[in-house]
Design a protein around this motif. Structure first.
Motif, PDB file in Angstrom:
ATOM      1  N   SER A 103       1.124  -1.344  -0.322  1.00  0.00           N
ATOM      2  CA  SER A 103       0.116   0.176  -0.425  1.00  0.00           C
ATOM      3  C   SER A 103       0.779   1.484  -0.150  1.00  0.00           C
ATOM      4  O   SER A 103       1.460   1.478   0.916  1.00  0.00           O
ATOM      5  CB  SER A 103      -0.785  -0.199   1.641  1.00  0.00           C
ATOM      6  OG  SER A 103      -1.686   1.403   0.702  1.00  0.00           O
ATOM      7  N   THR A 325     -16.808  -4.207 -13.563  1.00  0.00           N
ATOM      8  CA  THR A 325     -16.097  -3.896 -12.212  1.00  0.00           C
ATOM      9  C   THR A 325     -15.012  -2.321 -12.269  1.00  0.00           C
ATOM     10  O   THR A 325     -14.127  -2.622 -12.826  1.00  0.00           O
ATOM     11  CB  THR A 325     -15.687  -4.875 -11.636  1.00  0.00           C
ATOM     12  OG1 THR A 325     -16.067  -5.879 -12.232  1.00  0.00           O
ATOM     13  CG2 THR A 325     -14.148  -5.425 -10.678  1.00  0.00           C
ATOM     14  N   THR A 327     -11.829  -0.935 -10.340  1.00  0.00           N
ATOM     15  CA  THR A 327     -11.329  -1.097  -9.477  1.00  0.00           C
ATOM     16  C   THR A 327     -10.539   0.312  -8.968  1.00  0.00           C
ATOM     17  O   THR A 327      -9.522   0.987  -9.572  1.00  0.00           O
ATOM     18  CB  THR A 327     -10.666  -2.193 -10.089  1.00  0.00           C
ATOM     19  OG1 THR A 327     -10.825  -3.201 -10.225  1.00  0.00           O
ATOM     20  CG2 THR A 327      -8.682  -2.544  -9.017  1.00  0.00           C
ATOM     21  N   GLU A 329      -6.461   1.357  -8.073  1.00  0.00           N
ATOM     22  CA  GLU A 329      -4.831   0.827  -6.942  1.00  0.00           C
ATOM     23  C   GLU A 329      -3.914   2.172  -7.256  1.00  0.00           C
ATOM     24  O   GLU A 329      -4.707   3.116  -7.964  1.00  0.00           O
ATOM     25  CB  GLU A 329      -4.421  -0.472  -8.476  1.00  0.00           C
ATOM     26  CG  GLU A 329      -6.207  -1.148  -8.977  1.00  0.00           C
ATOM     27  CD  GLU A 329      -4.602  -2.139  -9.936  1.00  0.00           C
ATOM     28  OE1 GLU A 329      -4.085  -1.231 -10.526  1.00  0.00           O
ATOM     29  OE2 GLU A 329      -5.441  -3.277  -9.786  1.00  0.00           O
ATOM     30  N   GLY A 333       0.324  -0.634  -7.990  1.00  0.00           N
ATOM     31  CA  GLY A 333      -0.881  -2.057  -8.137  1.00  0.00           C
ATOM     32  C   GLY A 333      -1.350  -2.955  -6.739  1.00  0.00           C
ATOM     33  O   GLY A 333      -2.195  -3.634  -6.961  1.00  0.00           O
ATOM     34  N   TYR A 334      -1.369  -1.961  -5.805  1.00  0.00           N
ATOM     35  CA  TYR A 334      -1.807  -2.242  -4.742  1.00  0.00           C
ATOM     36  C   TYR A 334      -3.347  -1.659  -4.724  1.00  0.00           C
ATOM     37  O   TYR A 334      -3.986  -1.165  -4.922  1.00  0.00           O
ATOM     38  CB  TYR A 334      -1.420  -2.033  -3.335  1.00  0.00           C
ATOM     39  CG  TYR A 334      -2.407  -2.105  -2.501  1.00  0.00           C
ATOM     40  CD1 TYR A 334      -1.633  -3.284  -1.577  1.00  0.00           C
ATOM     41  CD2 TYR A 334      -3.000  -1.466  -1.520  1.00  0.00           C
ATOM     42  CE1 TYR A 334      -2.514  -3.744  -0.364  1.00  0.00           C
ATOM     43  CE2 TYR A 334      -3.451  -1.630  -0.080  1.00  0.00           C
ATOM     44  CZ  TYR A 334      -3.566  -3.260   0.072  1.00  0.00           C
ATOM     45  OH  TYR A 334      -4.337  -3.418   1.590  1.00  0.00           O
ATOM     46  N   GLU A 335      -4.553  -3.162  -4.943  1.00  0.00           N
ATOM     47  CA  GLU A 335      -5.792  -2.961  -4.654  1.00  0.00           C
ATOM     48  C   GLU A 335      -6.405  -1.810  -3.645  1.00  0.00           C
ATOM     49  O   GLU A 335      -6.741  -3.055  -2.707  1.00  0.00           O
ATOM     50  CB  GLU A 335      -6.573  -3.942  -6.018  1.00  0.00           C
ATOM     51  CG  GLU A 335      -7.997  -3.397  -5.401  1.00  0.00           C
ATOM     52  CD  GLU A 335      -8.616  -4.438  -5.605  1.00  0.00           C
ATOM     53  OE1 GLU A 335      -9.728  -5.870  -6.335  1.00  0.00           O
ATOM     54  OE2 GLU A 335      -8.403  -5.410  -7.507  1.00  0.00           O
ATOM     55  N   SER A 338     -12.952  -2.271  -5.023  1.00  0.00           N
ATOM     56  CA  SER A 338     -13.419  -2.314  -6.220  1.00  0.00           C
ATOM     57  C   SER A 338     -15.598  -2.401  -6.242  1.00  0.00           C
ATOM     58  O   SER A 338     -15.385  -2.448  -5.092  1.00  0.00           O
ATOM     59  CB  SER A 338     -13.441  -4.165  -7.107  1.00  0.00           C
ATOM     60  OG  SER A 338     -13.661  -5.009  -6.282  1.00  0.00           O
TER      61      SER A 338
END
Length: 505
Positions: A103, A325, A327, A329, A333-335, A338
């Motif tokens: 994160s 969906t 998203t 991030e 690339g840390y999600e 969503s």
């Protein structure tokens, strides 16, 4: 007094009493002072030798006091290093925590906490002074411990500078960059239009029906999706003109329209209705009618407008579809989370979703129809719908990106590992310095003990030359008192011979 005549016996006894009194006075003085040599007159050799020994002991006593202050100064520095070591270990723990998460927001927080710890290290270093001397404050703070009277035996303790953690000669720990956020926006706009295809019998067509069966169309007609009404503008980018042939179906038309970025075509099998939803104005036009068809005309006209209320449905925009969906991030690339778009999902739902995460805020401007996204770190809002955030019939290939003005010093694993390496070096330096201070402290304390014993030896030697034996002097006083009493009695007897003369009168 010369006119008074004393007998020889009286005079002798008187002299004895006087001598005894002088001896008693001398003994009483020794008992009172505890010394047998009180001045150079008593014993010049012993007096001056003892004075020399006592003076040296006094000089060493002054040095002993100074050594005590040196010890306290070094203890203050040692306590400072102990606290700094704990702070560096805490900073290393923060770096390891940052390494354990992807994160960006959490890493940015750890970077800020890391910098706060470095500030505390500098403050502890500045506060580790004792009587104005600080072994952790660098130049001008070297400490010297003197062990003998002529200063030929001494120990110099070199100061180190931890008041600035960035110094290469100190801890060599650099402040990390702290994240500076950025902002971006997502235009929410759209409109829709419908057209119902029926045949000459009044029945609705299906997606597999020939488009030429529609009452308004015929084989040879050319259908185009254009950017302006009444044949104006140009063919929408990504699409081609459809020449209706013998096998052209309704689905062929739907598929061609869906090639346009930001445009969605849906066909309802039950009602035979084609719905075109678009982010921009589009017009489905029959541009080349045959002799058996009406003149060229717009079959469907979509007028797209900016959204003006948070309650408007996302479905009315060409960028969204049921089941999409979305998203969110960060730059690693840390999600973060969503959102699935449903039939009732509104602009407000999307805004709430975006701003639900730490370090992220979102707001909707009803005048411009834009959602403004602000983030402490780099951020991307993307969708599995290729038409998401399309503008002017151009697809958005990477979503809505918020590019931070500056990433934190913990943004990448590589940067964190470099920081951990520096912290390990700093810990090694601190431990080595603590060991050096400890050795110096032990040396000074050993010399303290030695000086105390030397002072005791000197004072003992002086005492042997000057101190009286109180037991012996007490016995002497007792003997002298007895002698005095006997002399007084003898004087009395000697005086009686003279007193017999009075008996004649």
């Amino acid at each position: 007094m010369a006119d008074i005549t004393l007998s020889a016996a009286v005079r002798q006894n008187l002299l004895t009493l006087q001598s005894t009194a002088d001896l008693m006075s001398n003994v009483q003085n020794k008992l009172a002072t505890g010394k047998k040599v009180n001045s150079a007159l008593d014993n010049p050799n012993s007096f001056f030798t003892a004075s020399g020994l006592s003076n040296r002991a006094n000089d060493l006593g002054t040095l002993l006091d100074d050594m005590g202050q040196v010890v306290q100064t070094m203890k203050a520095a040692d306590q400072g290093i102990t606290s700094i070591t704990k702070l560096v270990e805490t900073a290393k723990a923060k770096a390891n925590q940052a390494l354990q998460t992807q994160s960006q927001y959490e890493r940015a927080q750890y970077a800020k906490q890391y910098n706060d710890l470095l500030k505390q290290i500098e403050d502890v270093s500045k506060d580790s002074s004792y009587k104005g001397k600080n072994l952790l404050a660098g130049e001008g703070n070297d400490l010297t411990a003197i062990f003998n009277e002529d200063a030929t035996s001494k120990l110099t303790v070199s100061a180190v500078d931890y008041t600035d953690t960035t110094l290469s000669g100190g801890l060599n720990l650099q402040d990390l960059k702290e994240a500076k956020g950025g902002a971006s926006s997502l235009q929410i706009e759209g409109g829709k239009a419908t057209i119902t295809f029926t045949n000459t019998s009044g029945n609705t067509l299906t997606s597999g029906s020939l488009i030429s069966d529609a009452t308004s169309l015929d084989t040879g007609d050319v259908l185009q999706l254009r950017t302006a009404a009444s044949g104006g503008g140009s063919i929408v980018s990504g699409t081609s003109a459809i020449t209706i042939g013998a096998g052209t179906t309704v689905q062929n038309v739907v598929d061609e329209i869906n090639k346009a970025a930001g445009v969605r075509a849906e066909f309802d099998e039950k009602t035979g209705t084609l719905t075109i939803t678009s982010n921009d104005n589009v017009f489905l036009r029959n541009t080349d009618g045959g002799a058996a068809t009406p003149a060229p005309a717009d079959l469907a006209s979509v007028t797209a407008n900016n959204y003006t209320a948070t309650s408007q449905l996302l479905m009315n925009s060409g960028s969204f579809n049921v089941g999409d969906t979305l998203t969110l991030e960060d730059g690693n690339g840390y999600e973060l989370g969503s959102l699935e778009v449903g039939k009732t999902t509104t602009v407000e739902d999307l805004v709430d979703f975006i701003k639900d995460f730490n370090g992220v805020s979102a707001s909707f401007n009803t005048g411009t129809g834009k959602i403004t996204i602000e983030s402490d770190v780099s951020l991307t809002l993307k969708s599995d719908n290729k038409d998401f955030a399309a503008a002017a019939f151009t697809a958005d290939t990477d979503g809505v990106n918020v590019v931070a003005q500056q990433d934190s010093g913990f943004a990448s694993d590589e940067a964190i590992n470099k920081t951990i390496d520096r912290l390990n070096n700093a810990l090694s330096n601190l431990r080595a310095q603590a060991s050096e201070f400890g050795t110096n402290l032990s040396t000074v304390e050993i010399r303290q003990d030695y000086t105390k014993k030397m002072m005791n030896t000197l004072q003992e030697g002086a005492g042997k030359l000057t101190l009286a034996d109180t037991n012996m002097e007490g016995a002497n006083l007792l003997a002298l008192q007895t002698r005095q009493q006997l002399a007084s009695t003898s004087l009395s007897f000697a005086s009686q011979a003279d007193q017999t003369v009075l008996q004649l009168f």
